[in-house]
Design an enzyme around this catalytic site. Sequence first.
Site, PDB file in Angstrom:
ATOM      1  N   ALA A   1       0.788  -1.280  -0.016  1.00 51.61           N
ATOM      2  CA  ALA A   1       0.015  -0.044  -0.032  1.00 51.61           C
ATOM      3  C   ALA A   1       0.777   1.252  -0.047  1.00 51.61           C
ATOM      4  O   ALA A   1       0.616   2.194  -0.706  1.00 51.61           O
ATOM      5  CB  ALA A   1      -0.948   0.151   1.276  1.00 51.61           C
TER       6      ALA A   1
ATOM      7  N   HIS B   1      14.871   5.890  26.815  1.00 50.68           N
ATOM      8  CA  HIS B   1      15.277   4.762  27.416  1.00 50.68           C
ATOM      9  C   HIS B   1      14.201   4.760  28.378  1.00 50.68           C
ATOM     10  O   HIS B   1      13.499   5.348  28.990  1.00 50.68           O
ATOM     11  CB  HIS B   1      16.603   4.792  28.338  1.00 50.68           C
TER      12      HIS B   1
END
Length: 469
Positions: A322, A446
Amino acid sequence: MVVGDFPIETDTLVIGAGPGGYVAAIRAAQLGQKVTVVEKATLGGVCLNVGCIPSKALISAGHRYEHAKHSEQFGIKAENVTVDFSKVQEFKQGVVKKLTGGVAGLLKGNKVDVVYGEAYFVDSETVKVMDEKSSQTYKFKNVIIATGSRPVEIPTFKFSKRVIDSTGALNLPEIPKKLVVIGGGVIGIELGSAYANFGTEVTFIEAADDILVGFEKQMTSIVTRNLKKKGAEIFTKASAKSVEESETGVKVTFEINGEEKVVEADYLLVSVGRRPNTDELGLEQVGVEMTERGIIKIDKQCRTNVPNIYAIGDIVEGPQLAHKASYEGKIAAEAIAGEKAEIDYLGIPAVVFSEPELATVGYTEASAKAEGIEVVAAKFPFAANGRALSLNDTDGFLKLVTRKEDGLVIGAQIAGPSASDMISELSLAIEAGMTAEDIAMTIHAHPTLGEITMEAAEVAIGSPIHIVK
Ligand SMILES: Cc1cc2nc3c(=O)[nH]c(=O)nc-3n(C[C@H](O)[C@H](O)[C@H](O)COP(=O)(O)OP(=O)(O)OC[C@H]3O[C@@H](n4cnc5c(N)ncnc54)[C@H](O)[C@@H]3O)c2cc1C
């Protein structure tokens, strides 16, 4: 011309309103053209109605069910987890409806005229659009053909109530107890995996020596292992021979290692590829060049050999995806507007929503070597990432492929949770001409799976922190 059929004039006519066509239409309208899009079925094409979107809704529902049943490691134990499959279908259709409604709104908002009916070429500046009752002629300066593709039907496995294509598999009225899938390609594996998560016993029959041809063995072997854990059987180098259908099921005969085997199931999903919708458009009247398989030949601006006729998406060369169709749609619209846009396929990612997800972009180690490019292939495992551990989802790795001489990122492969989202950073790196050092120096939050990309880049430049060199 039908009597009384006065031609309607438009600048750019787009045939097909899938992810290629509707995006092309919007971009062309943004660039100041008067645009008409012709659609014979539903806005959004295969992708939104019977492809990417409903399949992902089904896959998500299957994951939820799986997680609800198996979260003991987190101290969560659920009893009597059940599925109301009609609700799953309702959810899936709800998502489809929202998105296709959204496309209608976007086309309207960009002043694109939408016409429902089947387009057929009369000459290189005229198409006739027919519906059941009437026909109308349209004259255009340029046309973008975006008619997409349909499932290949094999004569021995004609589609029926129990021998189904991907659309049939998306719309089953109940969760099958047993399902046979012919074809271990992306669509077969995704749909088979979704049902395996709902508890269906799935048997895959694949002619090649592995499933998901085109993806590296290191990646597909993790998917195979997971499918087998869920009770699926996978026969590779196997050839499907015949099917016997009854009111309640199918009996599929296939051959493997010179031996015939029979497997019974509620349904047989035949997923052996898709063919371009270029055979019923009257393209022969305008002399558009095609390959023997009906793929339209285009140049780097999506232009065919007929200068005002453009083609995009599943009907042109390249992966049937797509986002590739949409990308080409934008290029074609910009080319028509006289801009210099050109296709560059290197940064186009491909994803399999399997378990774990697989994603690839650009070169693999092998394809780079085949072209004589010396590379560094740097791998980092999900098992060494804090976020993957906290998700209890550590199967897989990320491999970064960089050019040896200067560290330029030219490819990446990911097998692991959220690979489908993580691959975008690597497409961007390729598109922006980044090096491994650029990625390594980019601060990644993180604890996130995204850190795996940074860590692989650190491996590439020889300074990994979280694995020993
Ligand atoms: C089950 C499944 C899952 C998929 N999952 C993904 C995925 O996760 N990610 C991904 O990138 N791709 C996926 N795909 C592939 C993706 O759907 C296609 O690559 C994409 O839809 C192609 O877009 P397109 O615009 O070229 O054509 P299509 O989406 O096929 O749209 C073409 C449109 O043209 C219309 N049309 C055809 N002929 C005429 C005519 N003569 N006149 C008027 N209108 C006409 C059709 O009705 C259709 O609406 C999936 C496909 C399937 C089947």
